[in-house]
Design an enzyme around this catalytic site. Structure first.
Site, PDB file in Angstrom:
ATOM      1  N   HIS B 268      34.254 -57.267 179.314  1.00 13.28           N
ATOM      2  CA  HIS B 268      35.452 -57.875 179.910  1.00 13.28           C
ATOM      3  C   HIS B 268      35.605 -57.443 181.370  1.00 13.28           C
ATOM      4  O   HIS B 268      35.739 -58.273 182.276  1.00 13.28           O
ATOM      5  CB  HIS B 268      36.679 -57.453 179.087  1.00 13.28           C
ATOM      6  CG  HIS B 268      37.986 -57.977 179.591  1.00 13.28           C
ATOM      7  ND1 HIS B 268      38.596 -59.095 179.063  1.00 13.28           N
ATOM      8  CD2 HIS B 268      38.806 -57.546 180.580  1.00 13.28           C
ATOM      9  CE1 HIS B 268      39.736 -59.323 179.699  1.00 13.28           C
ATOM     10  NE2 HIS B 268      39.886 -58.396 180.626  1.00 13.28           N
ATOM     11  N   GLU B 269      35.567 -56.129 181.584  1.00 11.86           N
ATOM     12  CA  GLU B 269      35.773 -55.619 182.948  1.00 11.86           C
ATOM     13  C   GLU B 269      34.608 -56.013 183.861  1.00 11.86           C
ATOM     14  O   GLU B 269      34.795 -56.180 185.065  1.00 11.86           O
ATOM     15  CB  GLU B 269      35.964 -54.103 182.939  1.00 11.86           C
ATOM     16  CG  GLU B 269      37.122 -53.577 182.077  1.00 11.86           C
ATOM     17  CD  GLU B 269      38.481 -54.182 182.381  1.00 11.86           C
ATOM     18  OE1 GLU B 269      38.679 -54.702 183.500  1.00 11.86           O
ATOM     19  OE2 GLU B 269      39.352 -54.171 181.479  1.00 11.86           O
ATOM     20  N   HIS B 272      35.476 -59.241 185.444  1.00  9.63           N
ATOM     21  CA  HIS B 272      36.313 -59.008 186.637  1.00  9.63           C
ATOM     22  C   HIS B 272      35.453 -58.513 187.800  1.00  9.63           C
ATOM     23  O   HIS B 272      35.610 -58.952 188.939  1.00  9.63           O
ATOM     24  CB  HIS B 272      37.364 -57.922 186.339  1.00  9.63           C
ATOM     25  CG  HIS B 272      38.519 -58.372 185.490  1.00  9.63           C
ATOM     26  ND1 HIS B 272      39.305 -59.451 185.822  1.00  9.63           N
ATOM     27  CD2 HIS B 272      39.055 -57.858 184.350  1.00  9.63           C
ATOM     28  CE1 HIS B 272      40.273 -59.588 184.905  1.00  9.63           C
ATOM     29  NE2 HIS B 272      40.125 -58.638 184.002  1.00  9.63           N
ATOM     30  N   GLU B 298      41.468 -63.302 185.209  1.00 13.95           N
ATOM     31  CA  GLU B 298      41.320 -63.167 183.753  1.00 13.95           C
ATOM     32  C   GLU B 298      40.373 -64.227 183.200  1.00 13.95           C
ATOM     33  O   GLU B 298      39.700 -64.000 182.193  1.00 13.95           O
ATOM     34  CB  GLU B 298      42.676 -63.232 183.057  1.00 13.95           C
ATOM     35  CG  GLU B 298      43.583 -62.034 183.323  1.00 13.95           C
ATOM     36  CD  GLU B 298      42.971 -60.685 182.938  1.00 13.95           C
ATOM     37  OE1 GLU B 298      42.124 -60.649 182.028  1.00 13.95           O
ATOM     38  OE2 GLU B 298      43.333 -59.679 183.579  1.00 13.95           O
TER      39      GLU B 298
END
Lengths: 499, 499
Positions: B268-269, B272, B298
């Site tokens: 997930h990160e 980003h 997001e």
């Protein structure tokens, strides 16, 4: 009760101003620490620019005409003694800063960051050519700064820089002190080396895994009173003590082949750290709470590393912690372990040097950096001079070995000319302070042997740490020891321990 | 050739001003990262004050009357399209900032830091009482800010905050989108859970040592194109992506009992991070180079975590990396491993939620935070409302379980009201983008199965990353997908994958 008049006094305004500056310094210190411990290489350019921007901002706020006017007005106000000391330190910061234009502050910050960052890869590559290009730029800017300061202070260029690290000290003082050292130290060094050649000394056999070394370091830091609620230890290419008094960041570097360098490095930085962690807390955002000077700072690290940690009594109490991590082996038997840590052996690396040969490293750097700043030599002359002096002072050859010669330190990379001499002055203060502490604490040796360091730390707290910059170096040392700097204690200490 | 006139244009002056601000932001970002990953507890007060001081400084510089005048003058100048977009973003920052007084900026920064720091120990202690004291202060200041912004924008208090995260979006939009979700999602959720109850699913048996998890994370980050020359991964209480585009800092948290949470968190990160690392480099110090919005940010993390990483094709290619660290076991057999990662099971923790139940978490927070900001409820009403909604939306009881209830996130601790809805809007954008990428890249599934992600990343780079804030969200998404936000793709995606 505070009245509104008090709040609007010039001194109160300065108090707020310097609180603000100390907050910016906080962010510089942490981002600077990060740069050396955590930052990936690709972050360097942006980080350097960000730090330079903040140093320019700090400089602009500090040297604003308004600050000068406030300082003049505050001088006329009625102040407590501590506030007056604080005002004196504010004035010193202002006077030092106002001489240098913003553009030079920024250029120095950028050139220093570039030189230091490139050094990290140039040193392992032994790349003197590449390094010297960046260093020339740093030297050029440092000379420029030195000239401006020298004109204002009416002193030599080098003295003007020395004054930033050790206020009031001049190269004529250093020449006298180092001149004296040169009359007896080479002889002492020779005698000690000859004596130790008769004594067998085993070297501990590794490997010593890094995680165990880290745990060992933490346990010794705990024994030395490091406050982990307000600090931590990490790894960097060159060990240092950074951060802020509320959050002190020390570093070391590990080598699986031997553990003593990292451990003694941690003890050294813990000395710096305890000074920082015990500066007067209620004044932490003000100049009066800053450490007194570089030499006093080094006196604390060397007090820990040399006076305390290499004493037989202390070595006996950390030995079990080491055995606990790495198991017993003949080299770690008590007698050998003490000999090992008191062994005198001229080597190439300053930070790894024993305390007898250490001053030679410092004198070498002092002589070179002074000539460099005074314009008597150029950057390209350094390696030859380095070789010549290393051969003459310690009998070692560094030809073409830039990595372990003139590229071993980071002080010159960011233009900290004038810093090196304070190591040996600090070693002398450390000896003088330990001598006084021993007089004040009659059973000190027994206490250390019993693992009780509280008396010693309390003495340092009472006499050094809690005072910050309240007194001048001279007054601080005189209050603590009854006299100003007296190199006799250093000589005495070396003769007692090593002859 | 640049002429001196160009250099002295109002726009050029703004360019320099925003470069300066971005350097201050750099130091805030790194010191903020340090605060959550490295800082010992005792550093919190000084750090909070330092960061608040810098945020006030930034605010003062940005909202100086001179900035407003420069913006007005620059509006009249002839500019390239990209410079005009940059000027629009400068204006947006200025307009947002100028409404709020310095004192409120400082108070919010301090209250947020205090609340977040205390939360770290209050959450494990399930200490809602202690936490709510700090939260009340944050809410009070956020309402104050929301009121000021609402008055200026002529909208509701909540819409005024939402506008900071997703410019142009209103709660009426959210009510429509979430209202639609509520008509079909509960039914879908029930069906999927019922279906999956028929399928056996083994849970991997640990322990999974942290060092192996860390290595696994690094290898998956490498596969996902994370640039380690400009970033790193560490540990924090709540995972986040911070730092600066040149030096992106992502975090995760490890649990020896299971490794998937940390791994999916890293993925997930990394989504980003790749957005940040691929923002237009030549514009990095300017507002136009910033990520477009929170929802778009997001959308990238959820594109990585949900669209890509939970697809059967991708799961097949990371499985060997996992087995390489932890060895084979039945739960890691291909079929079970895919079922495990596509398992839908309502749970208490938002960041651990599957993508079918995730929107329920977001809607719950949205409804509560909107009522809180609008003054319809107070902080002490949160736990009861939380319980009621958690029971109604996901059938779960959180009575007295503050730790895994309303104290699980850090968004409210520093007053980021208006952020939560952007997660689900982001999930919708992610589905829409993946749909378009699949159309543009006919053999996408085969490429992923073969471990070749380059086409997919190139598509994101072309369509999202490299544009920064050059276009509005609407234009960016329309250029990339041919239409504005269309929640249909999200529903389609969930139905395709889970029914």
């Amino acid at each position: 009760m505070m009245t509104s008049t008090q709040y609007s006094s010039a001194y109160q305004e300065l108090h707020r101003l310097f609180t603000r500056l100390s907050r910016f310094d906080h962010l510089s210190a942490i981002s600077g620490w990060d740069m050396q411990t955590m930052m990936p290489p690709g972050g360097n350019k942006a980080r350097s620019e960000a730090l330079a921007e903040l140093s320019v901002l700090r400089h602009q706020i500090l040297t604003d005409r308004n600050t000068g006017e406030l300082l003049d007005r505050a001088q006329q106000e009625t102040l407590e003694e501590i506030d007056r000391a604080n005002l004196r330190e504010m004035r010193r910061q202002y006077d030092n800063a106002v001489l240098v234009p913003d553009s030079l502050v920024e250029a120095k910050s950028l050139a220093g960051a570039r030189c230091e960052h490139a050094w990290r890869t140039q040193r392992p590559a032994n790349d003197w050519r590449g390094f010297s290009v960046n260093l020339r730029e740093v030297v050029k800017l440092s000379r420029e700064e030195a000239q401006i300061r020298a004109n204002a202070l009416g002193c030599s260029r080098y003295d003007a820089l020395l004054n930033l690290y050790e206020p009031g000290m001049r190269s004529s003082d250093l020449d006298r002190i180092f001149g004296d050292l040169k009359t007896w130290l080479p002889d002492l060094l020779q005698k000690v080396v000859a004596k130790q050649q008769q004594e067998p000394c085993l070297i501990p056999q590794g490997p010593f895994d890094v995680d165990s070394q880290r745990k060992l370091g933490l346990s010794v830091m705990a024994m030395l009173g490091f406050n982990f609620d307000g600090g931590r230890v990490d790894v960097s290419a060159h060990p240092f003590c950074g951060g802020v008094p509320e959050d002190v960041r020390i570093t070391t570097r590990y080598n699986e082949k031997e553990f003593l360098t990292a451990l003694l490095g941690i003890i050294h930085e813990t000395g710096h750290a305890r000074y920082e962690q015990n500066l007067p807390r209620e004044w932490l955002d003000q100049p009066v709470a800053l450490a007194r000077s570089t030499a006093i700072h080094e006196s604390q690290s060397l007090f820990f590393e040399m006076q305390l940690a290499r004493s037989a009594d202390f070595l006996k109490i950390i030995r079990p912690l080491i055995v606990n991590q790495f198991g017993e082996q003949p080299a770690l038997a008590e007698g050998n372990f003490i000999r090992l840590n008191q062994r005198v052996k001229p080597g190439l690396i300053r930070v790894d040097a024993d305390e007898v040969s250490y001053p030679a490293h410092v004198i070498l750097r002092y002589e070179i950096e002074r000539a460099l700043i005074e314009g008597e030599i150029e950057v390209e002359d350094i390696p030859a001079l380095w070789n010549e002096k290393m051969l003459s002072y310690l009998g070692l050859d560094t030809t073409d070995n830039y990595r372990n010669g003139c590229m071993q330190d980071i002080h010159w990379t960011d233009g900290a000319f004038g810093y090196f001499p304070t190591y040996t002055v600090g070693a002398m203060y450390a000896a003088q302070l330990f001598h006084s502490a021993s007089n004040a604490l009659p059973n000190l040796n027994q206490a250390i042997a019993a693992g009780d360091l509280s008396g010693l730390f309390q003495w340092l707290q009472q006499n050094i740490w809690r005072h910050g910059s309240r007194y001048s170096t001279e007054t601080l040392i005189t209050n603590a020891t009854g006299e100003t700097l007296n190199p006799r204690y250093f000589r005495q200490h070396l003769e007692n321990r090593y002859l």
